[in-house]
Design a protein around this motif. Structure first.
Motif: not given
Length: 124
Positions: A65-75, A93-98, A106-109, A115-122
């Motif tokens: 996927s192409q990535v376009r950041w809207v701001n530091d926490c939304e893509v 996709l919006k990052i809620l907490t870090t 949370e993300y949606s079309y 919206k659906q929620k999830g967690i990502a680990y670096k």
């Protein structure tokens, strides 16, 4: 009695000032592992993200996927080679907490309310 009333007035102001600090810039690029729970089923994937591209491996399939950041926490993600109408829709996709090694999102079309929620680990 006046002292108790004063405490009751001050108590809500202490909680209303609490802000969650998000360090979204720490998660703009890198290698990640994510989990999303949809209807009691957990979907797992791994992905690598650069400033402009995300390559995800899910269920043995690779998706880019192409990535376009809207701001530091939304893509916004746009599938590079969509194979059907659903893949033609952009995902917001919006990052809620870090934390130091993960983020909740949370993300949606784009344009949809559900919206659906999830967690990502670096990973690195």
């Amino acid at each position: 009695m006046k002292l108790k009333f004063l405490y009751l007035l001050l108590l809500p102001t202490l909680f209303s000032c609490y802000n969650v600090e998000r360090k979204c810039k720490d998660f703009k690029t890198g290698r990640f592992y994510s989990e999303v729970k949809v209807a009691d089923k957990i979907y797992k994937s791994t992905f690598t993200r650069t400033e402009n591209l995300q390559v995800e491996i899910y269920d043995g399939k690779i998706d880019s996927s192409q990535v376009r950041w809207v701001n530091d926490c939304e893509v916004i993600y746009r599938t590079i080679n969509p194979k059907n109408m659903a893949e033609r829709k952009d995902v917001h996709l919006k990052i809620l907490t870090t934390t130091d090694s993960s983020y909740t999102f949370e993300y949606s079309y784009v344009g949809e309310i559900n919206k659906q929620k999830g967690i990502a680990y670096k990973k690195d």
